[in-house]
Design an enzyme around this catalytic site. Structure first.
Site, mmCIF file in Angstrom:
data_model
loop_
_atom_site.group_PDB
_atom_site.id
_atom_site.type_symbol
_atom_site.label_atom_id
_atom_site.label_comp_id
_atom_site.label_asym_id
_atom_site.label_seq_id
_atom_site.Cartn_x
_atom_site.Cartn_y
_atom_site.Cartn_z
ATOM 1 N N HIS A 153 62.628 75.013 -16.182
ATOM 2 C CA HIS A 153 63.890 74.766 -16.880
ATOM 3 C C HIS A 153 64.072 73.713 -16.722
ATOM 4 O O HIS A 153 65.093 72.898 -17.688
ATOM 5 C CB HIS A 153 65.511 75.269 -15.850
ATOM 6 C CG HIS A 153 65.123 77.419 -16.059
ATOM 7 N ND1 HIS A 153 65.377 78.006 -17.299
ATOM 8 C CD2 HIS A 153 64.154 77.784 -15.526
ATOM 9 C CE1 HIS A 153 65.169 79.137 -16.814
ATOM 10 N NE2 HIS A 153 64.442 79.229 -16.271
ATOM 11 N N ASP A 361 67.161 66.052 -20.150
ATOM 12 C CA ASP A 361 67.565 67.633 -19.941
ATOM 13 C C ASP A 361 66.792 68.565 -20.153
ATOM 14 O O ASP A 361 65.763 67.688 -21.501
ATOM 15 C CB ASP A 361 68.388 67.806 -20.924
ATOM 16 C CG ASP A 361 69.680 68.650 -19.625
ATOM 17 O OD1 ASP A 361 69.012 69.292 -19.141
ATOM 18 O OD2 ASP A 361 71.006 68.574 -21.130
HETATM 19 C C1 G6P Z 1 70.184 73.913 -14.247
HETATM 20 C C2 G6P Z 1 68.724 74.284 -13.160
HETATM 21 C C3 G6P Z 1 69.407 75.878 -12.796
HETATM 22 C C4 G6P Z 1 71.008 75.824 -12.451
HETATM 23 C C5 G6P Z 1 72.000 75.864 -12.507
HETATM 24 C C6 G6P Z 1 72.869 75.398 -12.488
HETATM 25 O O1 G6P Z 1 70.461 74.036 -15.054
HETATM 26 O O2 G6P Z 1 67.866 74.070 -14.418
HETATM 27 O O3 G6P Z 1 68.372 76.390 -11.940
HETATM 28 O O4 G6P Z 1 70.551 76.899 -11.136
HETATM 29 O O5 G6P Z 1 71.084 74.135 -12.905
HETATM 30 O O6 G6P Z 1 72.920 74.346 -11.207
HETATM 31 P P1 G6P Z 1 73.785 75.090 -9.393
HETATM 32 O O7 G6P Z 1 72.888 74.154 -8.873
HETATM 33 O O8 G6P Z 1 74.697 75.319 -9.339
HETATM 34 O O9 G6P Z 1 72.695 76.960 -8.963
#
Ligand code: G6P
Length: 470
Positions: A153, A361
């Site tokens: 992602h 990003d």
């Molecule tokens: C990004 C990453 C995700 C993640 C999100 C939130 O979008 O690609 O995998 O879940 O951030 O971050 P966190 O560390 O809170 O899961």
């Protein structure tokens, strides 16, 4: 068709699913009787070896607990203090503690051991994001022969940034154990191909290290999207309208410039506020006429670099307030809090300008959601970083270099002065692209490509870019 097993670090929670990704995958899981596997969010002294299976609003979710030490090494350490900054080309913000790799590996092994007994031979497994790169290797070591796909992602790094990551060679070997690797943008596939084609493996003692063989892995760009039509409906829902009324009351006649981002250094928040400061400094006609609202929910705040970003943003916002605010006018509002999708949809619709200026990003779904929420007869203008994956599919946004705050200030001026016919023309093209790259088709394209029996991909060829990794 076999079941689908989705694996990610976090699993969807109770209540209305927050993101488009969760909604799209829920739909696919419901059709295929699959389940979602991931971390429970709990830290314990001794985790159970087996996953706990629960039903969350009709979705089957299998979860495991982690120890505090493993979670720190895997999530706070290797994933978010090494991989995240390096993949976002912020090596200056990486903390290289090579031993975190062991915790990262251990958690991936734990995931594989708990997942394996739940698998059937024809299940298709879809692993998500940088926390779980080694999962295919770990599953294959335990004997899994299923089709396994991986989706990144976040952006894929340039070779130099990749070489700076401890154990990058193992990581890349882990990627080669997937049948299909999906990335956000052509840019990412190109960076991957550059690494794959020009590997220069080395070891401290000079021993020969084999290059990674990617000949059995397909690497393809599948740009993720949102559900822009659902966002359009949400933006005029009663919950959205309630938020719009509240904010309209305080805005009076001022036009709104809106940013919505996790509080993360990759989002370029201080640079964005600085660009706004330059706009106010350069063009006094905008003072009292505009208002910037930055929504920035805190994220990963146990990590020092995130605390520092938060402090920097406090300081920049304070500076702009001190410089331009008057007893009866504030140039900006900055909220460190998360809002639900309906409130955000209302704010997007109200905004004259959506400011989406990350320094780097993967995709950036705020850009998609902002477009979806606009009023077709009076749409706002999207200012978008050329370093977001979204720039590849939204060339009709005002594309800026977010490091150049003069350029972003000028884009803000252009957006605020843009005539209605140009706003409508740009938005119409942006909306068509957001609809074409919707999240449901994204999931379908990825899974069709991963399916054991190959399907005809001719209809998806325009979004695919196949790396020459043979
Ligand atoms: C990004 C990453 C995700 C993640 C999100 C939130 O979008 O690609 O995998 O879940 O951030 O971050 P966190 O560390 O809170 O899961």
């Amino acid at each position: 068709m076999g079941r689908l097993v989705v694996v990610s670090n976090r699993t969807p929670g109770k209540g209305p699913a927050a993101g488009g990704l969760a909604v799209a995958l829920r739909q696919t899981l419901a059709e295929r009787e699959g389940f979602w596997f991931g971390w429970s969010g709990k830290l314990v002294d001794i985790p159970e070896p087996h996953a706990q299976i629960t039903d969350i609003d009709g979705l089957t979710v299998a979860q495991i607990d982690l120890t505090r030490d493993d979670h720190q090494a895997y999530y706070g350490g290797y994933s978010n203090s090494i991989l995240w900054p390096s993949f976002h080309l912020r090596l200056d913000l990486a903390t290289i503690e090579a031993h975190w790799y062991e915790g990262y590996r251990r958690v991936n092994t734990q995931f594989a051991r708990a997942l394996l007994p739940l698998l059937k031979p024809d299940d298709v497994i879809w692993v998500h994001d940088y926390h779980l790169i080694p999962l295919a290797t770990e599953l294959r070591n335990l004997g899994a022969r299923n089709r396994i796909g991986f989706y990144l992602h976040i952006p894929f790094p340039t070779p130099d940034a990749l070489y700076a990551i401890p154990h990058h060679q193992e990581l890349m070997r882990d990627l080669s154990r997937y049948d299909l690797v999906g990335m956000q943008a052509n840019r990412d596939v190109a960076a991957f191909t550059e690494f794959a084609d020009h590997q220069t493996p080395s070891s401290l003692d000079g021993a020969r290290v084999h290059s990674v063989d990617f000949s059995r892995t397909e690497v393809v760009a599948f740009p993720i999207g949102s559900d822009p039509d659902a966002f359009a409906r949400l933006a005029v829902s009663p919950a959205a309208t309630k938020m719009v009324r509240r904010v309209e009351r305080t805005l009076a006649d001022q036009r709104l410039i809106l940013g919505v981002d996790r509080l993360d250094y990759s989002k370029g928040l201080p640079q964005r506020v600085e660009a706004y400061e330059k706009l106010l400094a350069n063009d006094s006609r905008f003072r009292r006429q505009i208002h910037m609202l930055q929504v920035a929910p805190p994220s990963r705040d146990a990590i020092k670099e995130y605390q520092e970003t938060s402090d920097t943003l406090d300081a920049v916002c304070g500076r702009v307030m001190g410089r331009f605010a008057e007893p009866d006018w504030q140039p900006l509002t900055y909220v460190k809090r998360a809002y639900g999708q309906p409130s955000l949809a209302g704010l997007y619709r109200l905004a004259s300008v959506g400011l989406v200026t990350p320094l780097r990003d993967g995709m950036n779904l705020v850009a998609h959601e902002f477009i979806g929420a606009q009023d077709p007869t009076d749409p706002g203008v999207l200012i978008l970083s050329r370093f977001a994956g979204a720039a590849e599919i939204f060339p009709d946004a005002l594309l800026v270099n977010p490091f150049d705050t003069d350029e972003t200030a000028e884009a803000l001026r252009m957006a605020l002065d843009m005539p209605l016919d140009e706003r409508i023309a740009r938005w119409t093209t942006l909306m068509a692209s957001a609809q074409k790259h919707n999240v449901t088709d994204w999931a379908k394209h990825f899974l069709d490509h991963l399916a054991p029996a190959k399907v005809d991909h001719s209809s998806t060829r325009d979004v695919l870019y196949l790396a020459s990794v043979a």
